[in-house]
Motif scaffolding. Structure first.
Motif, PDB file in Angstrom:
ATOM      1  N   LYS A   1       0.792  -1.233   0.000  1.00  7.36           N
ATOM      2  CA  LYS A   1       0.000   0.000   0.000  1.00  7.36           C
ATOM      3  C   LYS A   1       0.825   1.285   0.000  1.00  7.36           C
ATOM      4  N   LYS A   2       2.036   1.249   0.513  1.00  2.86           N
ATOM      5  CA  LYS A   2       2.810   2.491   0.668  1.00  2.86           C
ATOM      6  C   LYS A   2       4.154   2.383  -0.022  1.00  2.86           C
ATOM      7  N   ARG A   3       4.149   2.067  -1.278  1.00  2.00           N
ATOM      8  CA  ARG A   3       5.394   1.866  -2.008  1.00  2.00           C
ATOM      9  C   ARG A   3       6.157   3.189  -2.139  1.00  2.00           C
ATOM     10  N   ASN A   4       7.451   3.092  -1.947  1.00  2.00           N
ATOM     11  CA  ASN A   4       8.333   4.243  -2.123  1.00  2.00           C
ATOM     12  C   ASN A   4       9.666   3.749  -2.669  1.00  2.00           C
ATOM     13  N   ALA A   5      10.686   4.578  -2.630  1.00  2.00           N
ATOM     14  CA  ALA A   5      11.974   4.199  -3.229  1.00  2.00           C
ATOM     15  C   ALA A   5      12.626   3.017  -2.513  1.00  2.00           C
ATOM     16  N   LEU A   6      12.256   2.771  -1.273  1.00  3.59           N
ATOM     17  CA  LEU A   6      12.895   1.713  -0.491  1.00  3.59           C
ATOM     18  C   LEU A   6      12.146   0.387  -0.534  1.00  3.59           C
ATOM     19  N   THR A   7      10.851   0.413  -0.820  1.00  6.58           N
ATOM     20  CA  THR A   7      10.049  -0.816  -0.705  1.00  6.58           C
ATOM     21  C   THR A   7      10.442  -1.930  -1.692  1.00  6.58           C
ATOM     22  N   PRO A   8      10.909  -1.638  -2.927  1.00  7.32           N
ATOM     23  CA  PRO A   8      11.366  -2.763  -3.769  1.00  7.32           C
ATOM     24  C   PRO A   8      12.494  -3.551  -3.122  1.00  7.32           C
ATOM     25  N   GLY A   9      13.416  -2.855  -2.479  1.00 10.93           N
ATOM     26  CA  GLY A   9      14.497  -3.546  -1.774  1.00 10.93           C
ATOM     27  C   GLY A   9      13.973  -4.357  -0.602  1.00 10.93           C
ATOM     28  N   ILE A  10      12.997  -3.812   0.119  1.00 12.04           N
ATOM     29  CA  ILE A  10      12.391  -4.544   1.243  1.00 12.04           C
ATOM     30  C   ILE A  10      11.684  -5.796   0.740  1.00 12.04           C
ATOM     31  N   ASP A  11      10.969  -5.646  -0.378  1.00 14.83           N
ATOM     32  CA  ASP A  11      10.238  -6.773  -0.944  1.00 14.83           C
ATOM     33  C   ASP A  11      11.197  -7.906  -1.320  1.00 14.83           C
ATOM     34  N   TYR A  12      12.326  -7.561  -1.922  1.00 12.03           N
ATOM     35  CA  TYR A  12      13.301  -8.584  -2.336  1.00 12.03           C
ATOM     36  C   TYR A  12      13.954  -9.236  -1.120  1.00 12.03           C
ATOM     37  N   LEU A  13      14.397  -8.406  -0.175  1.00 10.70           N
ATOM     38  CA  LEU A  13      15.096  -8.946   0.994  1.00 10.70           C
ATOM     39  C   LEU A  13      14.178  -9.791   1.872  1.00 10.70           C
ATOM     40  N   SER A  14      12.897  -9.435   1.926  1.00 14.86           N
ATOM     41  CA  SER A  14      11.977 -10.207   2.768  1.00 14.86           C
ATOM     42  C   SER A  14      11.774 -11.619   2.236  1.00 14.86           C
ATOM     43  N   ALA A  15      11.992 -11.819   0.928  1.00 10.60           N
ATOM     44  CA  ALA A  15      11.847 -13.163   0.359  1.00 10.60           C
ATOM     45  C   ALA A  15      13.161 -13.939   0.370  1.00 10.60           C
ATOM     46  N   LEU A  16      14.276 -13.240   0.618  1.00  4.24           N
ATOM     47  CA  LEU A  16      15.585 -13.884   0.538  1.00  4.24           C
ATOM     48  C   LEU A  16      15.753 -15.057   1.500  1.00  4.24           C
ATOM     49  N   PRO A  17      15.228 -15.008   2.741  1.00  2.00           N
ATOM     50  CA  PRO A  17      15.393 -16.162   3.645  1.00  2.00           C
ATOM     51  C   PRO A  17      14.830 -17.459   3.087  1.00  2.00           C
ATOM     52  N   LEU A  18      13.873 -17.383   2.161  1.00  2.00           N
ATOM     53  CA  LEU A  18      13.344 -18.603   1.551  1.00  2.00           C
ATOM     54  C   LEU A  18      14.426 -19.340   0.779  1.00  2.00           C
ATOM     55  N   ALA A  19      15.430 -18.600   0.299  1.00  2.00           N
ATOM     56  CA  ALA A  19      16.489 -19.203  -0.510  1.00  2.00           C
ATOM     57  C   ALA A  19      17.654 -19.685   0.333  1.00  2.00           C
ATOM     58  N   LEU A  20      17.594 -19.487   1.633  1.00  2.00           N
ATOM     59  CA  LEU A  20      18.716 -19.845   2.497  1.00  2.00           C
ATOM     60  C   LEU A  20      18.358 -21.045   3.364  1.00  2.00           C
ATOM     61  N   SER A  21      19.309 -21.955   3.510  1.00  2.00           N
ATOM     62  CA  SER A  21      19.089 -23.025   4.476  1.00  2.00           C
ATOM     63  C   SER A  21      19.328 -22.466   5.868  1.00  2.00           C
ATOM     64  N   GLY A  22      18.738 -23.102   6.850  1.00  2.00           N
ATOM     65  CA  GLY A  22      18.903 -22.642   8.222  1.00  2.00           C
ATOM     66  C   GLY A  22      20.345 -22.715   8.680  1.00  2.00           C
ATOM     67  N   THR A  23      21.071 -23.740   8.222  1.00  2.00           N
ATOM     68  CA  THR A  23      22.471 -23.882   8.605  1.00  2.00           C
ATOM     69  C   THR A  23      23.289 -22.683   8.139  1.00  2.00           C
ATOM     70  N   VAL A  24      23.064 -22.253   6.907  1.00  2.00           N
ATOM     71  CA  VAL A  24      23.797 -21.106   6.359  1.00  2.00           C
ATOM     72  C   VAL A  24      23.473 -19.846   7.155  1.00  2.00           C
ATOM     73  N   LEU A  25      22.189 -19.630   7.428  1.00  2.00           N
ATOM     74  CA  LEU A  25      21.797 -18.443   8.193  1.00  2.00           C
ATOM     75  C   LEU A  25      22.408 -18.475   9.592  1.00  2.00           C
ATOM     76  N   GLY A  26      22.367 -19.644  10.237  1.00  2.00           N
ATOM     77  CA  GLY A  26      22.931 -19.759  11.577  1.00  2.00           C
ATOM     78  C   GLY A  26      24.421 -19.475  11.591  1.00  2.00           C
ATOM     79  N   ILE A  27      25.150 -20.006  10.615  1.00  2.00           N
ATOM     80  CA  ILE A  27      26.596 -19.756  10.545  1.00  2.00           C
ATOM     81  C   ILE A  27      26.867 -18.271  10.330  1.00  2.00           C
ATOM     82  N   GLY A  28      26.087 -17.658   9.459  1.00  2.00           N
ATOM     83  CA  GLY A  28      26.259 -16.219   9.220  1.00  2.00           C
ATOM     84  C   GLY A  28      26.037 -15.396  10.476  1.00  2.00           C
ATOM     85  N   LEU A  29      25.015 -15.741  11.244  1.00  2.00           N
ATOM     86  CA  LEU A  29      24.738 -15.012  12.490  1.00  2.00           C
ATOM     87  C   LEU A  29      25.860 -15.221  13.507  1.00  2.00           C
ATOM     88  N   MET A  30      26.370 -16.443  13.592  1.00  2.00           N
ATOM     89  CA  MET A  30      27.442 -16.707  14.558  1.00  2.00           C
ATOM     90  C   MET A  30      28.732 -15.985  14.177  1.00  2.00           C
TER      91      MET A  30
END
Length: 547
Positions: A372-401
């Motif tokens: 509803k409130k698209r602006n210059a930043l929302t396309p990046g938010i939309d892409y990044l919000s879907a990115l975790p679907l492409a990551l395995s939990g192991t990869v995300l956990g290692i990155g956080l550690m």
């Protein structure tokens, strides 16, 4: 002209983008940069990957396993979806339970229950042994393919069923009225329309297999797989040079990214639009021809629900160490779980509860911004919000550690890093579901409120938020059920005393204490099932329509 930073929605967009940058992009960049540094002996991780046959075979095995399970899942899911969509027969309502199994039975429990059936000490294995028949080992390729197929085929089933139900049967009728036989009509008219959905679902299965940790670790044994070696590299490299874990994690990211690129390419090329179509009415099955179809559907149903039955039986079965005394019943396993070692239950409820609440808050805001409130930043938010679907939990956990271990934000060793891992990993579920109703809410409703002098943020809470509540409730159930079952990221980031139920089950399986693992598994299934039953029966929420 309104300055961007005086617009509350732009400020929220910037804050959301900063959140993703800190807890998603920063860890991923650390993983990728660590893979390029020199490891032990001055050799880069990529050189080790090429020269060490273990790692090269892990890449090959992972791709091969992904391809095989994708094919077997498709071979089961597509025919079952066609039968469910086009025919009616006794017991068909039970097939509606299939999507529930993907939520109710976590992967770690599926692997455990299959071991209790066909493992070295499984009751079927022992029964055949008493008759002098020795079954082949369930560990390795056979077990991996069997369990993953019956875990993931429902994804193909759900995607295909939706496509077939949305197909306009008048197109088939028009083809047959022109003299084309029914079978050829099916291949020439329906298959091209539903094929993109089938392929998209199949590629989703492929990415899930590549990132699978629980089944791969429990059943893989001598089969080298990427997710398992990534975790083992992490365990052996904690506190030293994290080159190899980062390199293997980068390979996983690359494989899944390629699969998702192919998926998007297929979907974009195979786009068909059905305008106000009429779905085919299921026709009743009759005669001897129905027998193999009914038996096949019944077999798939029984095998799919077998883990649930086994976990209940195992939780009440007496055991002495690793030996299960099938047929001897006791409540001691559950008493031990609730009275002697309840910490995993408490940890699960606390960590998952906090992550679910935070996920709903962020999902509601992000969904509203993107739709509803698209602006210059929302396309990046939309892409990044879907990115975790492409990551395995192991990869995300290692990155956080790597990122938050003694850095400017020392989260490693605290419960907060588990909450962050849960939050980032399951956020796509919350965002996609929370925003699903926004497309049907006209902007004029909010505009009318603002035009009457109500501030934008207050208008959102007074006008839009109440209309979003059904989808937010569906998001809450899906986020909760998938979070409490999460293992692959939490097993990487947890510390002593922070074990959750999936982690405890994983450790008990590793110690071959199946009765205790079953008791925790039964509690975990209850924690997952109760909110689903309340949502679907009391509040009449269609979880899978939202999904």
């Amino acid at each position: 002209m309104t300055r961007p930073f005086k617009d509350i929605w732009f400020v929220l967009s910037a804050a959301t983008l900063a959140l993703f940058a800190l807890f998603l992009l920063y860890p991923l960049l650390n993983v990728l940069s660590a893979s390029l540094s020199a490891g032990a002996g001055g050799q880069s991780g990529w050189a080790t990957l090429v020269n060490d046959p273990r790692y090269s075979s892990a890449v090959t095995n992972t791709l091969l396993l992904g391809a095989i399970v994708t094919v077997t899942s498709t071979l089961i899911g597509v025919p079952l979806a066609f039968v469910a969509a086009r025919f009616s027969f006794p017991g068909k309502a039970l097939i509606a339970l299939l999507p529930m199994t993907t939520l109710i039975v976590p992967e770690v429990i599926a692997a455990q229950t299959w071991l209790m059936i066909l493992g070295n000490n499984g009751f079927v294995t022992r029964a055949f042994a008493e008759w002098g028949i020795r079954l082949p080992s369930f560990y390795g390729w056979f077990g991996l393919i069997t369990v993953m197929t019956f875990v993931y085929y429902t994804y193909v089933y759900i995607g295909t069923l939706a496509a077939i139900k949305g197909f306009d049967s008048q197109l088939e009728e028009a083809s047959q009225s022109l003299g084309v036989p029914p079978g050829r009509t099916l291949l020439k008219v329906m298959v091209p329309v539903v094929a993109p959905s089938i392929l998209a679902s199949a590629l989703l299965v492929f990415t899930l297999v590549v990132g699978n940790f629980a089944v791969a670790t429990i059943l893989g044994q001598r089969v080298y797989l990427l997710s398992v070696l990534t975790y083992q590299s992490f365990v052996s490299e904690v506190g030293t040079n994290p080159v190899m874990q980062s390199t293997l994690a980068s390979v996983s990211i690359g494989i899944v990214a390629c699969a998702l690129f192919v998926q998007r390419w297929i979907v974009s090329r195979g786009r068909y639009e059905i305008v106000q179509g009429r779905g085919a009415k299921p026709s009743p099955l009759a005669g001897f021809a129905t027998l193999p179809i009914a038996l096949g559907a019944a077999f798939i149903m029984i095998v799919s629900l077998l883990p649930l039955v086994t976990i209940v039986a195992g939780a009440f079965t007496r055991a002495r160490g690793p030996v299960m005394r099938w047929g001897e019943w006791t409540t001691a396993n559950l008493e031990r779980v609730f009275l002697s070692a309840p910490d995993p239950i408490v940890n699960t409820l606390i960590f998952a509860g906090i992550a679910t609440v935070l996920s709903l808050l962020i999902s509601t805001v992000v969904g509203f911004l993107v739709v509803k409130k698209r602006n210059a930043l929302t396309p990046g938010i939309d892409y990044l919000s879907a990115l975790p679907l492409a990551l395995s939990g192991t990869v995300l956990g290692i990155g956080l550690m790597i990122s938050f271990n003694g850095s400017f934000l020392p989260l490693a060793g605290t419960g907060a890093i588990i909450v962050v891992a849960y939050l980032i990993r399951r956020l796509p579920f919350g965002i996609r579901n929370a925003s699903s109703t926004l497309y049907n809410i006209p902007n004029s409703i909010e505009d009318a409120s603002i035009s009457l002098g109500v501030p934008p943020l207050r208008s959102f809470f007074k006008v839009v938020f109440p209309l979003m509540l059904p989808s937010i409730a569906a998001a809450a159930v899906l986020v909760w059920t998938t979070t409490v079952a999460e293992l692959s990221a939490s097993v990487v980031v947890y510390s002593a005393g922070q074990e959750t139920m999936p982690i405890q089950i994983f450790r008990l399986i590793d110690s071959n204490l199946m009765a205790q693992a079953s008791a925790y598994g039964l509690v975990l299934v209850g924690v997952i099932l109760i909110p689903i039953l309340i949502a679907t029966t009391v509040f009449k929420i269609d979880l899978f329509a939202a999904k």
